[in-house]
Write a protein that holds these residues in place. Structure first.
Motif, PDB file in Angstrom:
ATOM      1  N   ARG A 142     -11.212   2.584   0.968  1.00  0.00           N
ATOM      2  CA  ARG A 142     -11.493   1.527   1.935  1.00  0.00           C
ATOM      3  C   ARG A 142     -11.978   0.286   1.208  1.00  0.00           C
ATOM      4  N   PRO A 143     -11.691  -0.886   1.768  1.00  0.00           N
ATOM      5  CA  PRO A 143     -12.102  -2.134   1.102  1.00  0.00           C
ATOM      6  C   PRO A 143     -13.622  -2.294   1.145  1.00  0.00           C
ATOM      7  N   LEU A 174     -15.652  -6.419   7.435  1.00  0.00           N
ATOM      8  CA  LEU A 174     -14.455  -6.866   6.712  1.00  0.00           C
ATOM      9  C   LEU A 174     -14.424  -8.386   6.607  1.00  0.00           C
ATOM     10  N   ARG A 175     -13.631  -8.897   5.657  1.00  0.00           N
ATOM     11  CA  ARG A 175     -13.452 -10.336   5.452  1.00  0.00           C
ATOM     12  C   ARG A 175     -12.025 -10.750   5.776  1.00  0.00           C
ATOM     13  N   GLN A 182      -8.599  -8.940   4.498  1.00  0.00           N
ATOM     14  CA  GLN A 182      -8.737  -7.518   4.177  1.00  0.00           C
ATOM     15  C   GLN A 182      -8.065  -6.652   5.238  1.00  0.00           C
ATOM     16  N   SER A 183      -7.639  -5.464   4.800  1.00  0.00           N
ATOM     17  CA  SER A 183      -7.051  -4.467   5.699  1.00  0.00           C
ATOM     18  C   SER A 183      -7.805  -3.166   5.524  1.00  0.00           C
ATOM     19  N   THR A 210      -5.662  -5.538   9.959  1.00  0.00           N
ATOM     20  CA  THR A 210      -5.738  -6.602   8.963  1.00  0.00           C
ATOM     21  C   THR A 210      -6.405  -7.821   9.579  1.00  0.00           C
TER      22      THR A 210
END
Length: 141
Positions: free
Chosen positions: A9-10, A107-108, A111-112, A126
């Motif tokens: 994960r991001p 998230l930013r 990002q996905s 996303t």
């Protein structure tokens, strides 16, 4: 035998006070909303935590407006991420205690994340754009 590993994960970011509030909220609904509770607690535990004045403006925080693409359907949605009592799907305000809400937090732009829906199917979400709520908007919520 080939072993399949879950995609990484991001990195995500959260505001310290929101992370504390969300952790309490997730623990409080653990019996009723087990999947979302576990997912949200997992996200909080892996987040980089910041003071509110240090969080980047392009990070999904509570009350932020988020434009995202659900790659499974191709649909683009613009929603505001809110606490459960402010949720109103007709007004595009989604609760943090939904699978999508828990997947978006931290998230930013750009990002996905591969994230389960209510049925357990993996969906790629996303982030297209994040707009932070003004002080007046945040206080109203």
């Amino acid at each position: 035998m080939t072993r399949r590993t879950a995609p990484k994960r991001p990195p995500i970011h959260m505001i310290d006070t929101e992370a504390d509030t969300l952790a309490d909220l997730a623990v409080g609904v653990q019996d009723r909303l087990r999947q979302v509770s576990e997912l949200l607690l997992e996200e909080i535990s892996r987040a980089t935590i910041h003071r509110a004045d240090r969080i980047p403006g392009n990070v999904v925080t509570m009350n932020a407006e988020v434009e995202f693409v659900d790659e499974a359907s191709g649909a683009t949605r613009i929603v505001q991420l809110v606490y459960p009592r402010q949720a109103d799907i007709a007004a595009n305000r989604i609760s943090i205690l939904t699978p999508v809400g828990a997947g978006l937090i931290g998230l930013r732009d750009g990002q996905s994340i591969l994230w389960p829906d209510r049925e357990g199917n993996e969906r790629r979400l996303t982030i297209v754009k994040v707009r932070q709520a003004s002080c007046d908007e945040a206080m109203a919520n």
